[in-house]
Design a protein around this motif. Structure first.
Motif, PDB file in Angstrom:
ATOM      1  N   ARG A   1       0.821  -1.212   0.000  1.00  0.00           N
ATOM      2  CA  ARG A   1       0.000   0.000   0.000  1.00  0.00           C
ATOM      3  C   ARG A   1       0.863   1.275   0.000  1.00  0.00           C
ATOM      4  O   ARG A   1       0.634   2.189  -0.797  1.00  0.00           O
ATOM      5  CB  ARG A   1      -0.886  -0.036   1.241  1.00  0.00           C
ATOM      6  N   SER A   2       1.837   1.331   0.893  1.00  0.00           N
ATOM      7  CA  SER A   2       2.664   2.548   0.961  1.00  0.00           C
ATOM      8  C   SER A   2       3.577   2.656  -0.263  1.00  0.00           C
ATOM      9  O   SER A   2       3.897   3.760  -0.706  1.00  0.00           O
ATOM     10  CB  SER A   2       3.464   2.602   2.259  1.00  0.00           C
ATOM     11  N   ALA A   3       3.973   1.508  -0.822  1.00  0.00           N
ATOM     12  CA  ALA A   3       4.769   1.541  -2.052  1.00  0.00           C
ATOM     13  C   ALA A   3       3.935   2.125  -3.194  1.00  0.00           C
ATOM     14  O   ALA A   3       4.428   2.939  -3.973  1.00  0.00           O
ATOM     15  CB  ALA A   3       5.258   0.140  -2.402  1.00  0.00           C
ATOM     16  N   ALA A   4       2.673   1.731  -3.275  1.00  0.00           N
ATOM     17  CA  ALA A   4       1.785   2.277  -4.314  1.00  0.00           C
ATOM     18  C   ALA A   4       1.612   3.780  -4.135  1.00  0.00           C
ATOM     19  O   ALA A   4       1.627   4.546  -5.107  1.00  0.00           O
ATOM     20  CB  ALA A   4       0.434   1.568  -4.266  1.00  0.00           C
ATOM     21  N   ARG A   5       1.462   4.212  -2.894  1.00  0.00           N
ATOM     22  CA  ARG A   5       1.335   5.650  -2.616  1.00  0.00           C
ATOM     23  C   ARG A   5       2.612   6.400  -3.018  1.00  0.00           C
ATOM     24  O   ARG A   5       2.544   7.467  -3.622  1.00  0.00           O
ATOM     25  CB  ARG A   5       1.069   5.878  -1.127  1.00  0.00           C
ATOM     26  N   LEU A   6       3.757   5.807  -2.703  1.00  0.00           N
ATOM     27  CA  LEU A   6       5.030   6.430  -3.044  1.00  0.00           C
ATOM     28  C   LEU A   6       5.152   6.581  -4.554  1.00  0.00           C
ATOM     29  O   LEU A   6       5.506   7.647  -5.061  1.00  0.00           O
ATOM     30  CB  LEU A   6       6.192   5.587  -2.491  1.00  0.00           C
ATOM     31  N   ILE A   7       4.824   5.521  -5.271  1.00  0.00           N
ATOM     32  CA  ILE A   7       4.916   5.564  -6.741  1.00  0.00           C
ATOM     33  C   ILE A   7       3.973   6.626  -7.279  1.00  0.00           C
ATOM     34  O   ILE A   7       4.342   7.422  -8.156  1.00  0.00           O
ATOM     35  CB  ILE A   7       4.611   4.173  -7.336  1.00  0.00           C
ATOM     36  N   GLU A   8       2.744   6.680  -6.772  1.00  0.00           N
ATOM     37  CA  GLU A   8       1.789   7.691  -7.240  1.00  0.00           C
ATOM     38  C   GLU A   8       2.310   9.110  -6.957  1.00  0.00           C
ATOM     39  O   GLU A   8       2.148  10.001  -7.780  1.00  0.00           O
ATOM     40  CB  GLU A   8       0.424   7.497  -6.571  1.00  0.00           C
ATOM     41  N   ASP A   9       2.914   9.282  -5.815  1.00  0.00           N
ATOM     42  CA  ASP A   9       3.410  10.620  -5.437  1.00  0.00           C
ATOM     43  C   ASP A   9       4.524  11.109  -6.349  1.00  0.00           C
ATOM     44  O   ASP A   9       4.612  12.288  -6.642  1.00  0.00           O
ATOM     45  CB  ASP A   9       3.924  10.610  -3.993  1.00  0.00           C
ATOM     46  N   VAL A  10       5.408  10.210  -6.761  1.00  0.00           N
ATOM     47  CA  VAL A  10       6.562  10.659  -7.547  1.00  0.00           C
ATOM     48  C   VAL A  10       6.326  10.594  -9.062  1.00  0.00           C
ATOM     49  O   VAL A  10       7.011  11.268  -9.812  1.00  0.00           O
ATOM     50  CB  VAL A  10       7.849   9.868  -7.203  1.00  0.00           C
ATOM     51  N   ALA A  11       5.365   9.752  -9.488  1.00  0.00           N
ATOM     52  CA  ALA A  11       5.155   9.546 -10.937  1.00  0.00           C
ATOM     53  C   ALA A  11       4.528  10.765 -11.597  1.00  0.00           C
ATOM     54  O   ALA A  11       3.920  11.590 -10.991  1.00  0.00           O
ATOM     55  CB  ALA A  11       4.289   8.318 -11.166  1.00  0.00           C
TER      56      ALA A  11
END
Ligand code: FES
Length: 139
Positions: free
Chosen positions: A129-139
Motif C-alpha cells: 500500500r505505501s509503495a503504491a502511494r510512493l509511486i503515485e506521489d513521484v510519478a
C-alpha cells in the motif's frame, strides 16, 4: 548546460585536497548527471587523468552520465530489507513505466525496512500500500 557552470563548481573547490568527489557530487546535484564531455574538464582542473575521473564516476552508482528521464526511486535490496520483504515489492516498482527504479544496498534504515529514497527523502516500512502511494506521489 554550459562549461561555465562546471567552471564555477571547479572554482568553488579550487586548491582543496581530495576535491574530486565533492565536485562530482556538486555537478550531479546541480545538473542531475555528470556528462561524459565534462570528464576531461574536471580531469584537467584537478590534474588527474580522464581514466581516474571516469573510474570514480563509474564506481559510484549515484553518478549518472545522462539525466534521468523519469522520477528515480532508489530501492534498498540489501539483506535487512530483503528479510523484511522488499523482494515481494520489487515487481510493483519494476512494472511501473512511469518511474525508474535503482537498486541500492542499504540506506541506513535497516530496522525500518523495506526502505526507499527519492531525492533527499527516505521512506521506511514500505508495504504494498505505501509503495503504491510512493509511486503515485513521484510519478
Ligand atoms: S538493509 Fe535496507 S536500509 Fe539497510
Amino acid at each position: 548546460m554550459a562549461l561555465a557552470d562546471i567552471s564555477m563548481i571547479l572554482a568553488r573547490h579550487d586548491g582543496r585536497p581530495g576535491a574530486l568527489l565533492p565536485i562530482l557530487h556538486d555537478v550531479q546535484h546541480e545538473f542531475g548527471h555528470v556528462a561524459r564531455e565534462w570528464v576531461p574538464v574536471i580531469a584537467d582542473a584537478l590534474n588527474l587523468s580522464r581514466a581516474e575521473v571516469h573510474g570514480v564516476i563509474s564506481f559510484y552508482h549515484d553518478f549518472r552520465n545522462v539525466p534521468a528521464t523519469k522520477p528515480l526511486i532508489k530501492l534498498c535490496r540489501a539483506e535487512a530489507c530483503q528479510a523484511r520483504g522488499v523482494e515481494a515489492l520489487l515487481p510493483q516498482f519494476e512494472n511501473d513505466d512511469r518511474i525508474e527504479v535503482e537498486t541500492v544496498y542499504c540506506l541506513g534504515l535497516c530496522a525500518s525496512g523495506p526502505a526507499a529514497m527519492v531525492g533527499e527523502r527516505v521512506f521506511a516500512r514500505l508495504d504494498k500500500r505505501s509503495a503504491a502511494r510512493l509511486i503515485e506521489d513521484v510519478a
